[in-house]
Write a protein that holds these residues in place. Structure first.
Motif, PDB file in Angstrom:
ATOM      1  N   LEU A   1      -0.447  19.374  -4.490  1.00  0.00           N
ATOM      2  CA  LEU A   1      -1.341  20.227  -3.714  1.00  0.00           C
ATOM      3  C   LEU A   1      -2.018  21.279  -4.591  1.00  0.00           C
ATOM      4  O   LEU A   1      -3.209  21.576  -4.422  1.00  0.00           O
ATOM      5  N   LEU A   2      -1.288  21.843  -5.539  1.00  0.00           N
ATOM      6  CA  LEU A   2      -1.904  22.816  -6.444  1.00  0.00           C
ATOM      7  C   LEU A   2      -2.979  22.156  -7.304  1.00  0.00           C
ATOM      8  O   LEU A   2      -4.034  22.762  -7.568  1.00  0.00           O
ATOM      9  N   ALA A   3      -2.737  20.913  -7.724  1.00  0.00           N
ATOM     10  CA  ALA A   3      -3.707  20.203  -8.560  1.00  0.00           C
ATOM     11  C   ALA A   3      -5.000  19.919  -7.802  1.00  0.00           C
ATOM     12  O   ALA A   3      -6.065  19.738  -8.418  1.00  0.00           O
ATOM     13  N   LEU A   4      -4.924  19.909  -6.477  1.00  0.00           N
ATOM     14  CA  LEU A   4      -6.121  19.688  -5.659  1.00  0.00           C
ATOM     15  C   LEU A   4      -6.925  20.974  -5.473  1.00  0.00           C
ATOM     16  O   LEU A   4      -7.953  20.961  -4.792  1.00  0.00           O
ATOM     17  N   GLY A   5      -6.458  22.053  -6.063  1.00  0.00           N
ATOM     18  CA  GLY A   5      -7.214  23.303  -6.034  1.00  0.00           C
ATOM     19  C   GLY A   5      -6.777  24.300  -4.980  1.00  0.00           C
ATOM     20  O   GLY A   5      -7.422  25.355  -4.830  1.00  0.00           O
ATOM     21  N   HIS A   6      -5.700  24.036  -4.269  1.00  0.00           N
ATOM     22  CA  HIS A   6      -5.226  24.980  -3.254  1.00  0.00           C
ATOM     23  C   HIS A   6      -4.579  26.184  -3.938  1.00  0.00           C
ATOM     24  O   HIS A   6      -3.845  26.032  -4.912  1.00  0.00           O
TER      25      HIS A   6
ATOM     26  N   ALA B   1      -2.849  24.398   2.624  1.00  0.00           N
ATOM     27  CA  ALA B   1      -1.945  23.365   2.126  1.00  0.00           C
ATOM     28  C   ALA B   1      -0.536  23.647   2.628  1.00  0.00           C
ATOM     29  O   ALA B   1      -0.038  24.762   2.486  1.00  0.00           O
ATOM     30  N   ILE B   2       0.083  22.614   3.225  1.00  0.00           N
ATOM     31  CA  ILE B   2       1.429  22.773   3.787  1.00  0.00           C
ATOM     32  C   ILE B   2       2.307  21.601   3.345  1.00  0.00           C
ATOM     33  O   ILE B   2       1.915  20.437   3.443  1.00  0.00           O
ATOM     34  N   PHE B   3       3.472  21.947   2.875  1.00  0.00           N
ATOM     35  CA  PHE B   3       4.479  20.953   2.508  1.00  0.00           C
ATOM     36  C   PHE B   3       5.602  21.034   3.523  1.00  0.00           C
ATOM     37  O   PHE B   3       6.268  22.060   3.656  1.00  0.00           O
ATOM     38  N   ALA B   4       5.823  19.951   4.272  1.00  0.00           N
ATOM     39  CA  ALA B   4       6.898  19.896   5.269  1.00  0.00           C
ATOM     40  C   ALA B   4       8.083  19.141   4.668  1.00  0.00           C
ATOM     41  O   ALA B   4       7.916  18.127   3.989  1.00  0.00           O
TER      42      ALA B   4
ATOM     43  N   SER C   1      -3.767  12.315   3.909  1.00  0.00           N
ATOM     44  CA  SER C   1      -3.545  13.621   4.536  1.00  0.00           C
ATOM     45  C   SER C   1      -3.691  14.767   3.544  1.00  0.00           C
ATOM     46  O   SER C   1      -3.561  15.932   3.917  1.00  0.00           O
ATOM     47  N   THR C   2      -3.979  14.459   2.289  1.00  0.00           N
ATOM     48  CA  THR C   2      -4.214  15.503   1.278  1.00  0.00           C
ATOM     49  C   THR C   2      -5.564  15.302   0.615  1.00  0.00           C
ATOM     50  O   THR C   2      -6.012  14.160   0.406  1.00  0.00           O
ATOM     51  N   GLY C   3      -6.222  16.419   0.294  1.00  0.00           N
ATOM     52  CA  GLY C   3      -7.519  16.368  -0.349  1.00  0.00           C
ATOM     53  C   GLY C   3      -7.826  17.679  -1.018  1.00  0.00           C
ATOM     54  O   GLY C   3      -7.022  18.636  -0.979  1.00  0.00           O
ATOM     55  N   PRO C   4      -8.995  17.796  -1.656  1.00  0.00           N
ATOM     56  CA  PRO C   4      -9.362  19.035  -2.345  1.00  0.00           C
ATOM     57  C   PRO C   4      -9.359  20.234  -1.417  1.00  0.00           C
ATOM     58  O   PRO C   4      -9.614  20.110  -0.196  1.00  0.00           O
ATOM     59  N   ALA C   5      -9.068  21.394  -1.983  1.00  0.00           N
ATOM     60  CA  ALA C   5      -9.121  22.620  -1.200  1.00  0.00           C
ATOM     61  C   ALA C   5     -10.532  22.835  -0.650  1.00  0.00           C
ATOM     62  O   ALA C   5     -11.513  22.441  -1.284  1.00  0.00           O
ATOM     63  N   PRO C   6     -10.672  23.422   0.531  1.00  0.00           N
ATOM     64  CA  PRO C   6     -12.002  23.682   1.094  1.00  0.00           C
ATOM     65  C   PRO C   6     -12.877  24.435   0.115  1.00  0.00           C
ATOM     66  O   PRO C   6     -12.431  25.368  -0.567  1.00  0.00           O
ATOM     67  N   GLY C   7     -14.101  23.988  -0.026  1.00  0.00           N
ATOM     68  CA  GLY C   7     -15.056  24.632  -0.908  1.00  0.00           C
ATOM     69  C   GLY C   7     -15.058  24.091  -2.302  1.00  0.00           C
ATOM     70  O   GLY C   7     -15.832  24.553  -3.158  1.00  0.00           O
TER      71      GLY C   7
END
Length: 362
Positions: free
Chosen positions: A201-206, A267-270, A355-361
């Motif tokens: 998730l961090l690598a996706l820019g969150h 970004a949320i990790f369950a 269900s995961t993708g780049p951070a908004p913007g």
């Protein structure tokens, strides 16, 4: 050196006829015995006994002849007789907690399958509580049944303490817990799984990753929280306190409603897929799109994960491997000389879906 059939040499010539007065057809009414198998296979009764007890001295062709005779006659060895011959009951005990959940249920299925392939029966006891008295009663029950060894699916810390205090006289294998020198254990690499989820998730820019955790005191949940926190700190990301769930979709939904109304949450990790399922519903009801507005990662890779909308990115735990490996380790303890406790950590895998993708913007 020549060897007789009774010493494990192959039978000489074709199998002999069936015992006098018997036929393949009427064996349903007259149960065959070990002498019948020996006569048909052309070997001694002792060789049949060696085959039944997996004695390595029996040649493969002899072993196959005996097994063919057993199948032909419909012979079923007496478990009590095998116990007297080998000093074992060929029965293993399993103590499980929260056995209805996907992980423990999958592990138990794998243990049963591997035990059957090895010629063992499994006697299972599912416990609702894990206090010392309850665990001791379960151990005493399995001991009274003559269990050669015990596997405990023990995901909570207090279960481990109860097992350690029970002082088993039989070999013990513990899953999802670590009793140190007191017992061997097998567990999944929960820290690596949480780290992979958070790094993804961090690598996706969150900017950071929020966490819906499992209940406190469950070793898998605690280790995932620890690794999630360490990974964020190492990346210089802000760490918010985890929200504590109970593994259920309902708790994921209720905690997800709290996160869904916060626009800074992207970004949320369950800590398991069931809670992620409830989270997805909460985000949908709040009008937060996944993954456009919020990315979600689950844990376990339940069979339904690939069919959710959107398909869930998750950490795959190889529960069948945990069950199978624990069974084989326990059998190795039974077959060999006593050894110090050993630990096995089963790797996990990040399964990336939609269900995961780049951070908004970005």
């Amino acid at each position: 050196m020549t060897r007789s059939a009774g010493d494990g040499a192959p039978p000489q010539g074709p199998p002999k006829d069936l015992p006098k007065g018997r036929s393949r057809r009427n064996f349903a009414g007259a149960r065959p015995v070990m002498d019948d198998v020996a006569r048909l296979a052309g070997v001694s009764k002792q060789t049949v006994s060696r085959v039944l007890n997996d004695n390595p001295s029996v040649r493969p062709e002899t072993r196959e002849a005996v097994r063919t005779a057993m199948r032909t006659l419909g012979y079923r060895p007496s478990r009590s007789a095998r116990s007297l011959a080998s000093g074992r009951t060929r029965m293993l005990g399993v103590i499980s907690f929260d056995a209805a959940r996907f992980g423990p249920a999958s592990i138990l299925t794998a243990i049963n399958t591997a035990a059957q392939e090895a010629g063992y029966l499994v006697s299972s006891i599912a416990l609702d509580t894990a206090d010392r008295a309850t665990v001791v009663r379960a151990v005493d029950t399995l001991s009274a049944e003559g269990a050669d060894g015990v596997i405990a699916i023990a995901p909570q810390r207090w279960v481990g303490r109860a097992l350690a205090e029970a002082q088993l006289d039989t070999p013990l294998m513990v899953l999802e817990n670590d009793l140190g020198k007191d017992a061997s254990f097998v567990t999944a690499d929960n820290r690596a799984g949480a780290r992979k989820a958070t790094e993804h998730l961090l690598a996706l820019g969150h900017a950071t990753v929020w966490h819906i955790a499992g209940p406190t005191g469950w070793l898998s949940a605690d280790r995932r929280v620890e690794a999630w926190r360490v990974t964020l700190e190492a990346a210089g990301a802000e760490v918010h306190e985890p929200l504590i769930g109970d593994w259920s979709a309902d708790s994921g939904y209720e905690l997800g409603r709290q996160l869904a109304v916060r626009p800074e949450v992207t970004a949320i990790f369950a800590s398991n897929d069931q809670m992620a399922l409830g989270l997805l519903r909460a985000l949908y009801e709040a009008g937060r799109r996944v993954p456009d507005d919020v990315s979600v990662v689950g844990y376990d890779d339940i069979p339904e994960a690939a069919h959710l909308l959107p398909p869930l990115t998750t950490v795959r735990t190889d529960f069948p491997e945990i069950g199978t490996r624990s069974l084989h380790l326990l059998l190795s303890q039974l077959d060999g000389p006593p050894e110090p406790a050993v630990g096995r950590v089963v790797p996990v895998e990040l399964i990336v879906r939609r269900s995961t993708g780049p951070a908004p913007g970005r």
